[in-house]
Design a protein around this motif. Structure first.
Motif, mmCIF file in Angstrom:
data_model
loop_
_atom_site.group_PDB
_atom_site.id
_atom_site.type_symbol
_atom_site.label_atom_id
_atom_site.label_comp_id
_atom_site.label_asym_id
_atom_site.label_seq_id
_atom_site.Cartn_x
_atom_site.Cartn_y
_atom_site.Cartn_z
ATOM 1 N N GLU A 68 27.655 6.301 -0.571
ATOM 2 C CA GLU A 68 27.921 7.644 -0.054
ATOM 3 C C GLU A 68 29.402 8.004 -0.169
ATOM 4 O O GLU A 68 29.753 9.164 -0.414
ATOM 5 C CB GLU A 68 27.465 7.743 1.403
ATOM 6 N N ARG A 161 22.029 26.018 4.203
ATOM 7 C CA ARG A 161 22.141 24.578 3.943
ATOM 8 C C ARG A 161 23.433 24.024 4.541
ATOM 9 O O ARG A 161 23.463 22.906 5.061
ATOM 10 C CB ARG A 161 22.098 24.290 2.440
ATOM 11 N N GLU A 164 22.786 23.390 8.116
ATOM 12 C CA GLU A 164 21.890 22.237 8.278
ATOM 13 C C GLU A 164 22.646 20.926 8.087
ATOM 14 O O GLU A 164 22.467 19.974 8.862
ATOM 15 C CB GLU A 164 20.740 22.333 7.273
ATOM 16 N N GLU A 165 23.480 20.866 7.064
ATOM 17 C CA GLU A 165 24.210 19.628 6.795
ATOM 18 C C GLU A 165 25.294 19.379 7.844
ATOM 19 O O GLU A 165 25.570 18.229 8.197
ATOM 20 C CB GLU A 165 24.827 19.668 5.390
ATOM 21 N N GLU A 168 23.445 17.932 10.778
ATOM 22 C CA GLU A 168 23.010 16.554 10.535
ATOM 23 C C GLU A 168 24.201 15.597 10.544
ATOM 24 O O GLU A 168 24.099 14.472 11.048
ATOM 25 C CB GLU A 168 22.271 16.461 9.201
ATOM 26 N N THR A 169 25.335 16.034 10.001
ATOM 27 C CA THR A 169 26.540 15.197 10.051
ATOM 28 C C THR A 169 26.957 14.972 11.497
ATOM 29 O O THR A 169 27.305 13.853 11.900
ATOM 30 C CB THR A 169 27.695 15.858 9.278
ATOM 31 N N GLN A 172 24.616 12.450 13.107
ATOM 32 C CA GLN A 172 24.879 11.080 12.669
ATOM 33 C C GLN A 172 26.128 10.515 13.340
ATOM 34 O O GLN A 172 26.181 9.329 13.692
ATOM 35 C CB GLN A 172 25.033 11.037 11.148
ATOM 36 N N HIS A 198 25.601 13.097 4.416
ATOM 37 C CA HIS A 198 25.477 14.525 4.733
ATOM 38 C C HIS A 198 26.824 15.234 4.625
ATOM 39 O O HIS A 198 26.871 16.433 4.326
ATOM 40 C CB HIS A 198 24.842 14.696 6.107
ATOM 41 N N TYR A 201 26.957 16.213 1.089
ATOM 42 C CA TYR A 201 26.174 17.426 0.844
ATOM 43 C C TYR A 201 26.974 18.667 1.233
ATOM 44 O O TYR A 201 26.914 19.699 0.556
ATOM 45 C CB TYR A 201 24.868 17.386 1.634
#
Length: 480
Positions: A68, A161, A164-165, A168-169, A172, A198, A201
């Motif tokens: 990653e 998006r 969303e990312e 999610e980041t 995490q 993420h 992304y």
């Protein structure tokens, strides 16, 4: 003589000093003493991300590098958004100290467990909180870049998006902090990988335009280009006689016996057009055509005469001589495409074999096969421009003793094959399930392009007649 309280204070100071030395931006070799870990000392090295990083350069520094992180390093981004992204990335990568201790430590108790100092756990908790704080503070700079070529619909999708990312980041990073507080090693490492993925992304959405012009010989003009990235899921299938390989006669054909098919797992890839737009474009094009569905996965040993080493590789996408392009009516051939660090232009792909080795000395390869999960186009020995549909990856049998990188002998492949993708999930699970030489056969069951298909650009459209002829996996009639 000191009191027990003074001993504890001294121990805490040593722990903090060890951790701080580990996360400095320059190289530091240090020893975690027996006062910290309660056993014999051991030495290890940690390197944070340099300001301008290439995967090969980071591998040579010696610290564990996640796939990653490689995807983040390869992003062609600049400006305030890039600075904010790199700050978050650098903070998250400080948690690599845990991975370093865990993979390079010694056995410190009777059960063979590595003892992690309490202050290291505390600092990793701070890593998650600090990265989250930077993410929130620099959130405006991390919003998707506006591109004039995008329609209103595309702009809306990119904005959605991006949110969303970001969410999610954030999730995490909170998971990383909670896992550190619970002193759960595997959960910390999973959350670190997830946060970096993420974040990458998010980074894709910061690229304002494709960073370079793809120029090459006219014979390659019909190959689609991937001007960005795409994510792909690939399901691997195992076919074996219903009663097991051992029950079949030694001279019997595997295809002649009743077969039992088992899905071994699903491998997720990030296909990187920023590294190899032509090779990546060919792969995504064939994925969208369903070309790879049902094609075999074979296992081979490849020897390098220069290093006298043997590498175990898995090869997929084998079909006759390759994919027949309906536009040209011929087998589609790929040029050797290697991302190199050009002193003037930055990271750009070079095409074809080197006529002058000095050119490649000045522009060294950016990517390396020592990163686990690297996927590359396969070509015949001695013919760098002879690839077509085949791709390969190094199996986990090539991992070094620490399980961090592929063995150093894998560097013999650097610059000789086109790296165009990286496995981002389930590599270890599927790799553990694959058993070369067990009498079974393996195949790609299905391939799905989940995101990024709109980054595929076809330089020439097929005619209606060409589309009608494109029935089978090779571009010809499916029944031939």
């Amino acid at each position: 003589m000191t009191s027990s309280g003074e001993d504890s204070s001294s121990s805490d100071s040593e722990e903090r000093a060890a951790y701080q030395a580990a996360v400095r931006l320059t190289r530091r070799n240090f020893v975690i003493s027996s006062a910290v870990l309660g056993a014999a000392p051991f030495a290890f090295t940690y390197f944070a991300r340099p300001a301008s990083a290439a995967p090969l350069a980071r591998v040579k520094l010696g610290s564990p590098i996640l796939t990653e992180s490689v995807l983040l390093d390869l992003l062609p981004i600049k400006g305030a958004g890039a600075d904010a992204l790199r700050m978050v990335q650098g903070e998250i990568e400080k948690a690599t100290i845990l991975r370093t201790i865990y993979t390079r430590g010694q056995d410190y108790d009777a059960a063979g467990n590595v003892t992690i100092p309490g202050s290291v756990w505390d600092q990793i908790s701070k890593v998650g909180n600090t990265a989250l704080a930077i993410l929130e503070e620099r959130r405006r700079e991390l919003q998707p870049t506006f591109r004039e070529v995008d329609t209103a619909e595309v702009q809306i999708r990119r904005a959605e998006r991006g949110e969303e990312e970001l969410d999610e980041t954030r999730r995490q990073l909170m998971a990383l902090t909670h896992a550190a507080e619970a002193r759960n090693v595997s959960a910390v490492l999973d959350a670190q990988s997830g946060a970096l993925l993420h974040l990458s992304y998010m980074g894709e959405l910061l690229v304002p335009k494709f960073p370079f012009q793809v120029t090459m010989d006219e014979q390659y003009d019909s190959i689609p280009r991937l001007l960005g990235r795409a994510t792909v899921d690939m399901t691997i299938r195992r076919d074996a006689p219903a009663d097991g390989p051992a029950s079949a006669p030694a001279n019997a054909s595997l295809l002649a016996a009743p077969l039992q098919s088992t899905i071994m797992g699903n491998v997720s890839l990030v296909v990187d057009g920023y590294s190899a737009p032509v090779t990546a474009g060919n792969f995504i094009d064939l994925c969208l055509r369903g070309f790879y569905n049902g094609l075999p996965v074979s296992f081979n040993a490849t020897e390098d005469a220069g290093t006298n080493s043997t590498l175990q590789v898995a090869i997929g996408g084998t079909y006759r001589e390759g994919f027949v392009d309906p536009i040209t009516g011929n087998v589609r051939r790929l040029p050797l495409e290697v991302l190199r660090a050009d002193p003037k232009s930055g990271n750009v792909p070079f095409y074809g074999a080197a006529r002058n080795t000095r050119v490649f000395t000045k522009a060294p390869a950016v990517q390396t096969f020592r990163i686990p999960g690297a996927v590359a186009a396969f070509h015949p020995p001695g013919d760098g421009n002879g690839g077509s549909s085949q791709f390969f990856w190094l199996t986990d049998a090539n991992l070094d003793a620490e399980g961090v990188f592929m063995d150093a002998s894998a560097e013999a492949l650097d610059g000789r094959y086109s790296v165009f993708a990286y496995v981002i999930s389930d590599r270890a699970a599927v790799a553990g399930a694959l058993r070369p030489g067990d009498g079974a056969s393996y195949a790609v069951d299905k391939v799905y392009v989940n995101y990024g298909a709109d980054n595929l650009v076809k330089t020439r459209a097929a005619t209606f007649k060409e589309l009608l002829l494109n029935k089978g996996p090779g571009g010809g009639d499916a029944d031939e």
